[in-house]
Design an enzyme around this catalytic site. Structure first.
Site, PDB file in Angstrom:
ATOM      1  CG  LEU A  60       4.022   2.600  -6.296  1.00 25.35           C
ATOM      2  CD1 LEU A  60       5.355   2.889  -5.629  1.00 25.35           C
ATOM      3  CD2 LEU A  60       3.060   3.760  -6.059  1.00 25.35           C
ATOM      4  CB  ALA A  61      -0.272   3.103 -11.064  1.00 34.63           C
ATOM      5  CD  GLU A  62      -1.585   1.969  -5.109  1.00 32.77           C
ATOM      6  OE1 GLU A  62      -0.621   1.472  -4.493  1.00 32.77           O
ATOM      7  OE2 GLU A  62      -1.551   3.102  -5.650  1.00 32.77           O
ATOM      8  CD  GLN A  84       3.701  -2.699  -1.369  1.00 33.28           C
ATOM      9  OE1 GLN A  84       4.124  -1.580  -1.056  1.00 33.28           O
ATOM     10  NE2 GLN A  84       4.265  -3.429  -2.314  1.00 33.28           N
ATOM     11  N   GLY A  87      -4.136   1.805   3.295  1.00 29.58           N
ATOM     12  CA  GLY A  87      -4.198   3.227   2.995  1.00 29.58           C
ATOM     13  C   GLY A  87      -3.855   3.576   1.563  1.00 29.58           C
ATOM     14  CG  HIS A 131       2.171   1.829   5.678  1.00 28.70           C
ATOM     15  ND1 HIS A 131       2.335   3.117   5.263  1.00 28.70           N
ATOM     16  CD2 HIS A 131       2.962   1.070   4.876  1.00 28.70           C
ATOM     17  CE1 HIS A 131       3.213   3.152   4.251  1.00 28.70           C
ATOM     18  NE2 HIS A 131       3.600   1.921   4.006  1.00 28.70           N
TER      19      HIS A 131
END
Length: 327
Positions: A60-62, A84, A87, A131
């Site tokens: 989980l690390a854009e 995902q 935002g 989102h």
């Protein structure tokens, strides 16, 4: 004739599968894209069929996802990364703007950056904060990035393949509320339109309406309602936001003399402002009224219980049409 009825989600899934079958350098990477098949199930079944080396469940690390994809692209791969939710893209904004967008220019085109960054965008699904954003103007403003937005299942199928085959980085925007909303007939014998092209989706005579992504459906509904009141709207699906393809739009505005732009993003400094400026420059002497914009209000995206009041809808678009005709 090979035809089937598909949703946008299915079209994107089929398009990704087709691209991966055609080129083993195509990789898919993102949070939950593998075993889960993505939050919206766009990558459903791909890891099972292509393996964990080509469909990679990332941390989980854009910024790490996009940064890793930069290295992959430099080594000859064609990574397709999923953000995902819209935002969540901002932790990767530095990588996208400073590395992805600039590598080709910085190397005088000796280095290619064939990367697709998929971003589900827009509201209308009753989600929580972060989102339901519409960040397209921030990327369209960045030289070195191509930005496209599909609006329907058929475009989803073809455009994702075209974006993957393109040698420049493409921000690929997907209207999340359309993923499972409607079905369309996909005819594999009909050649697709070019990736960076707009399309006339409804002919009309009184006002030109420009839309993309989730607001194309809104514009078409408005055109149906307006027709019942004797007003004929000509509707364009822009499809490409950078570069813009406006040749047909200019011809339309010169005929109708009026133009309304609708998008979910904030009106202030949104894509509608650039469209209004270009259309005014090119069509000034043919216009009967100024270009009007319909968009989200200049506030952060609201709580889901009031998002329908915030999003541009049929009534707000028809009101702009009436104002345009009232000049």
């Amino acid at each position: 004739m090979a035809t089937q009825r598909i949703t946008l989600a299915k079209g994107l899934n089929m398009g990704l599968r087709k691209a991966m079958e055609a080129d083993d350098k195509v990789l898919v990477m993102g949070e939950d894209v593998g075993k889960l098949g993505g939050v919206f199930r766009i990558t459903d079944g791909l890891q099972k069929d292509f393996g964990e080396d080509r469909v990679i469940d990332s941390p989980l690390a854009e910024s790490g996802i996009v940064g890793t994809a930069v290295g992959m692209a430099l080594r000859g791969y064609r990574p397709v990364v999923e953000i995902q939710f819209d935002g969540f893209v901002y932790p990767a904004y530095d990588q996208i703007v400073c590395q992805v967008a600039k590598f080709t220019f910085r190397s005088k085109r000796r280095v290619k950056m064939p990367m697709v960054i998929r971003i589900p965008f827009g509201g209308g699904i009753g989600a929580v904060e972060h989102h339901s954003e519409s960040p397209e103007a921030q990327f369209a403003h960045t030289p070195g990035l191509k930005v496209v937005a599909c609006s329907n299942p058929v475009d989803g199928y073809w455009m994702i393949q075209q974006a993957i085959a393109h040698d420049d980085p493409v921000i690929f925007l997907e209207p999340k509320r359309q993923y499972h909303a409607d079905k369309a007939e996909l005819d594999l014998d009909v050649a697709p339109e070019p990736l960076f092209s707009s399309r006339l989706v409804r002919r009309g005579t009184d006002v030109t309406v420009l839309a993309y992504g989730p607001t194309v459906k809104t514009a078409l509904k408005a055109a149906e309602a307006a027709a019942g009141e004797g007003t004929s709207l000509e509707v364009f699906d822009l499809r490409t936001l950078s570069p813009l393809d406006l040749g047909g739009v200019y011809e339309s505005v010169r005929r109708t003399g009026r133009c309304v732009v609708v998008h979910e993003a904030h009106t202030n400094l949104g894509l509608g402002a650039e469209l209004a400026a270009r259309i005014t420059e090119e069509c000034f002497y043919s216009m009967e009224s100024p270009v009007l914009r319909v968009g989200g209000f200049d506030t952060p995206y609201p709580a889901s219980r009031i998002e329908e009041e915030w999003l541009p809808d049929l009534d707000r678009l028809l009101d702009a049409v009436d104002r345009s005709r009232g000049f």
